[in-house]
Design a protein around this motif. Structure first.
Motif, PDB file in Angstrom:
ATOM      1  N   ALA A 186       6.738   0.873  11.314  1.00  0.00           N
ATOM      2  CA  ALA A 186       6.809   2.323  11.158  1.00  0.00           C
ATOM      3  C   ALA A 186       7.653   2.729   9.961  1.00  0.00           C
ATOM      4  N   GLY A 187       8.625   1.897   9.605  1.00  0.00           N
ATOM      5  CA  GLY A 187       9.536   2.230   8.523  1.00  0.00           C
ATOM      6  C   GLY A 187       8.889   2.354   7.158  1.00  0.00           C
ATOM      7  N   HIS A 188       7.671   1.897   7.026  1.00  0.00           N
ATOM      8  CA  HIS A 188       6.962   2.024   5.746  1.00  0.00           C
ATOM      9  C   HIS A 188       6.349   3.408   5.547  1.00  0.00           C
ATOM     10  N   PHE A 189       6.365   4.253   6.583  1.00  0.00           N
ATOM     11  CA  PHE A 189       5.599   5.494   6.547  1.00  0.00           C
ATOM     12  C   PHE A 189       6.489   6.729   6.689  1.00  0.00           C
ATOM     13  N   ASP A 190       5.948   7.856   6.219  1.00  0.00           N
ATOM     14  CA  ASP A 190       6.629   9.140   6.374  1.00  0.00           C
ATOM     15  C   ASP A 190       6.399   9.733   7.750  1.00  0.00           C
ATOM     16  N   SER A 191       5.274   9.412   8.353  1.00  0.00           N
ATOM     17  CA  SER A 191       4.990   9.866   9.711  1.00  0.00           C
ATOM     18  C   SER A 191       4.148   8.815  10.407  1.00  0.00           C
ATOM     19  N   VAL A 192       4.269   8.769  11.733  1.00  0.00           N
ATOM     20  CA  VAL A 192       3.547   7.779  12.534  1.00  0.00           C
ATOM     21  C   VAL A 192       3.073   8.448  13.820  1.00  0.00           C
ATOM     22  N   SER A 193       1.829   8.167  14.189  1.00  0.00           N
ATOM     23  CA  SER A 193       1.296   8.574  15.485  1.00  0.00           C
ATOM     24  C   SER A 193       1.260   7.355  16.401  1.00  0.00           C
ATOM     25  N   VAL A 194       1.746   7.508  17.631  1.00  0.00           N
ATOM     26  CA  VAL A 194       1.778   6.412  18.601  1.00  0.00           C
ATOM     27  C   VAL A 194       1.108   6.886  19.888  1.00  0.00           C
ATOM     28  N   CYS A 195       0.210   6.079  20.416  1.00  0.00           N
ATOM     29  CA  CYS A 195      -0.508   6.437  21.630  1.00  0.00           C
ATOM     30  C   CYS A 195       0.103   5.733  22.842  1.00  0.00           C
ATOM     31  N   PHE A 196       0.318   6.492  23.916  1.00  0.00           N
ATOM     32  CA  PHE A 196       0.832   5.918  25.163  1.00  0.00           C
ATOM     33  C   PHE A 196      -0.281   5.600  26.154  1.00  0.00           C
ATOM     34  N   SER A 197      -1.492   6.111  25.923  1.00  0.00           N
ATOM     35  CA  SER A 197      -2.554   6.028  26.928  1.00  0.00           C
ATOM     36  C   SER A 197      -3.568   4.941  26.648  1.00  0.00           C
ATOM     37  N   LYS A 198      -3.271   4.040  25.729  1.00  0.00           N
ATOM     38  CA  LYS A 198      -4.140   2.874  25.518  1.00  0.00           C
ATOM     39  C   LYS A 198      -3.468   1.670  26.170  1.00  0.00           C
ATOM     40  N   GLY A 243       8.565  11.707  12.702  1.00  0.00           N
ATOM     41  CA  GLY A 243       8.803  11.978  11.288  1.00  0.00           C
ATOM     42  C   GLY A 243      10.185  12.569  11.096  1.00  0.00           C
ATOM     43  N   SER A 244      10.407  13.183   9.951  1.00  0.00           N
ATOM     44  CA  SER A 244      11.678  13.835   9.697  1.00  0.00           C
ATOM     45  C   SER A 244      11.809  15.077  10.568  1.00  0.00           C
ATOM     46  N   ARG A 245      13.017  15.592  10.672  1.00  0.00           N
ATOM     47  CA  ARG A 245      13.246  16.793  11.482  1.00  0.00           C
ATOM     48  C   ARG A 245      12.427  17.968  10.967  1.00  0.00           C
ATOM     49  N   GLU A 246      12.388  18.134   9.649  1.00  0.00           N
ATOM     50  CA  GLU A 246      11.635  19.247   9.063  1.00  0.00           C
ATOM     51  C   GLU A 246      10.133  19.059   9.288  1.00  0.00           C
ATOM     52  N   PHE A 247       9.663  17.835   9.137  1.00  0.00           N
ATOM     53  CA  PHE A 247       8.237  17.549   9.328  1.00  0.00           C
ATOM     54  C   PHE A 247       7.814  17.863  10.757  1.00  0.00           C
ATOM     55  N   VAL A 248       8.586  17.418  11.726  1.00  0.00           N
ATOM     56  CA  VAL A 248       8.215  17.621  13.121  1.00  0.00           C
ATOM     57  C   VAL A 248       8.299  19.094  13.505  1.00  0.00           C
ATOM     58  N   ALA A 249       9.242  19.817  12.931  1.00  0.00           N
ATOM     59  CA  ALA A 249       9.318  21.256  13.208  1.00  0.00           C
ATOM     60  C   ALA A 249       8.042  21.961  12.757  1.00  0.00           C
ATOM     61  N   GLU A 250       7.531  21.586  11.589  1.00  0.00           N
ATOM     62  CA  GLU A 250       6.284  22.176  11.113  1.00  0.00           C
ATOM     63  C   GLU A 250       5.103  21.700  11.962  1.00  0.00           C
ATOM     64  N   ALA A 251       5.109  20.422  12.349  1.00  0.00           N
ATOM     65  CA  ALA A 251       4.038  19.896  13.199  1.00  0.00           C
ATOM     66  C   ALA A 251       4.011  20.605  14.550  1.00  0.00           C
ATOM     67  N   ARG A 252       5.180  20.991  15.038  1.00  0.00           N
ATOM     68  CA  ARG A 252       5.243  21.717  16.310  1.00  0.00           C
ATOM     69  C   ARG A 252       4.500  23.050  16.211  1.00  0.00           C
ATOM     70  N   ARG A 253       4.630  23.721  15.076  1.00  0.00           N
ATOM     71  CA  ARG A 253       3.885  24.966  14.873  1.00  0.00           C
ATOM     72  C   ARG A 253       2.388  24.708  14.908  1.00  0.00           C
ATOM     73  N   TRP A 254       1.949  23.619  14.263  1.00  0.00           N
ATOM     74  CA  TRP A 254       0.531  23.287  14.268  1.00  0.00           C
ATOM     75  C   TRP A 254       0.060  22.906  15.667  1.00  0.00           C
ATOM     76  N   ARG A 255       0.899  22.226  16.427  1.00  0.00           N
ATOM     77  CA  ARG A 255       0.517  21.903  17.811  1.00  0.00           C
ATOM     78  C   ARG A 255       0.215  23.177  18.589  1.00  0.00           C
ATOM     79  N   ALA A 299       0.815  -1.213   0.000  1.00  0.00           N
ATOM     80  CA  ALA A 299       0.000   0.000   0.000  1.00  0.00           C
ATOM     81  C   ALA A 299       0.849   1.263   0.000  1.00  0.00           C
ATOM     82  N   THR A 300       1.906   1.279   0.797  1.00  0.00           N
ATOM     83  CA  THR A 300       2.736   2.487   0.850  1.00  0.00           C
ATOM     84  C   THR A 300       3.571   2.653  -0.423  1.00  0.00           C
TER      85      THR A 300
END
Length: 375
Positions: free
Chosen positions: A220-232, A244-256, A183-184
């Motif tokens: 996880a290696g098949h994907f560009d980004s992964v969400s992982v839950c600790f509370s389940k 994700g990549s350093r650039e991806f997470v930097a942008e995600a931090r702005r969205w957070r 799929a990926t």
């Protein structure tokens, strides 16, 4: 296609009524067996000590050492450059969607995927991002032919298809590595990025056998980004991570920050997640074993057909004339909570459920169904 936590919440009887009924039937609160979800776990003493002793700082400034340690740990564990600690899986998925896609873009997901159906339409509401839901096959996966057909042409009449979102586990089922690869790869052939809602990634990893940390990294290696839950299943009280990549997470931090997700001394919560990663991954096998024991013990019960998922969930389809609302209420009065919607019940096993609890749950369901079926 089995429904998810939010589906059960939407259709379930009033939870407080069910809990009150169960506790009224039993003097000891601990006697209640709560199988509504693996989100109901409570931190044990060792996790609480880790939280109480956590070194903290202001995470919005990047100064919380425990948050930083968690982000480095989960990123390295899953083979990514960077990670972002967030309040919930919904926030993690939404940060990913907003980072991968812009206004007028589109993401592909399953019709019953949590990221599409059960997260308030956040991508459309807040990001102007159009979902393209696809039907699931019996095993919860999406047909690769459907994925390919859903990618829009490069034409001003259409939204721009940017992202494929998959989920593992899906309806409690672990998705095969071969499928993830297929799929990926298909997504990349069509110029799409890929995101995994891995809310129960470690359940999938444990179900696959071998070293669960290594298998989680392979998934996880098949994907560009992964969400992982600790509370389940991992049992932390709060939190997820987006990797994700350093650039991806930097942008995600702005969205957070835009989403109101900047937390200050969040190390108290990150410490619980770190403890969970160290101590509560391999024990997920116990939850899977309890679920299998429960399903096996009820395989011939009248009025319900057991549908084990292979991980920590068991679904039960009701026979004609058996109302699941009534089953839920009767089970609750006997001290067993579950979730469901018309035609189906769901039982989720977690670290607060012992083998003895599981055996007692089997007895409660048997007694309840015998009363209902025989009148």
């Amino acid at each position: 296609m089995p429904t998810t936590d939010a589906a059960r919440a939407a259709d379930a009887v009033d939870v407080s009524r069910a809990v009150n009924a169960a506790e009224a039937a039993h003097d000891e609160p601990g006697h209640l067996i709560d199988l509504r979800s693996d989100t109901v776990t409570r931190p044990g003493e060792a996790m609480r000590r880790a939280m109480a002793g956590a070194e903290v700082g202001d995470d919005v400034f990047g100064d919380d050492p425990t948050v930083n340690a968690l982000q480095e740990r989960i990123a390295g564990l899953l083979g990514f450059e960077s990670a972002l600690f967030v309040a919930s899986g919904t926030q993690s998925n939404l940060c990913a969607l907003l980072t991968h896609c812009g206004r007028g873009d589109e993401y592909i997901a399953g019709q019953m995927a949590h990221i599409y159906r059960w997260e308030g339409g956040g991508a459309a509401v807040l990001g102007g991002i159009q979902p393209q839901p696809l039907p699931h096959r019996a095993d919860g996966t999406l047909n690769p032919l459907d994925i390919a057909a859903a990618v829009k042409p490069d034409d001003a009449h259409f939204a721009r298809t940017r992202l494929l979102c998959l989920e593992n586990t899906i309806g409690g089922r672990a998705v095969s590595m071969d499928y993830l690869k297929t799929a990926t790869h298909l997504a990349r052939e069509h110029g799409l990025a890929t995101h995994l809602d891995g809310a129960r990634l470690f359940n999938a990893a444990v179900a696959g056998g071998g070293d669960p940390y290594e298998r989680a990294r392979l998934i996880a290696g098949h994907f560009d980004s992964v969400s992982v839950c600790f509370s389940k299943g991992l049992g932390a009280p709060v939190g997820s991570a987006l990797v994700g990549s350093r650039e991806f997470v930097a942008e995600a931090r702005r969205w957070r920050k835009v989403l109101g997700g900047g937390m200050r001394q969040a190390g108290v919560l990150a410490a619980a997640a770190l403890y969970a990663l160290d101590h509560q991954v391999t024990r997920l096998a116990d939850d899977h074993a309890h679920a299998a024991l429960f399903a096996e013990g009820l395989k011939d019960v009248d009025g319900l057909t057991m549908e084990p998922s292979g991980t920590n969930m068991v679904f039960a389809a009701s026979a004609p004339g058996v109302e699941t609302d009534e089953v839920r209420d009767r089970l609750a009065r006997r001290g067993l909570l579950c979730a469901g919607y018309p035609g189906q019940l769901r039982f989720v096993f977690h670290l607060d459920v012992t083998r003895a609890d599981t055996e007692r749950a089997v007895r409660i369901v048997r007694e309840t169904m015998t009363e209902m079926v025989t009148g």
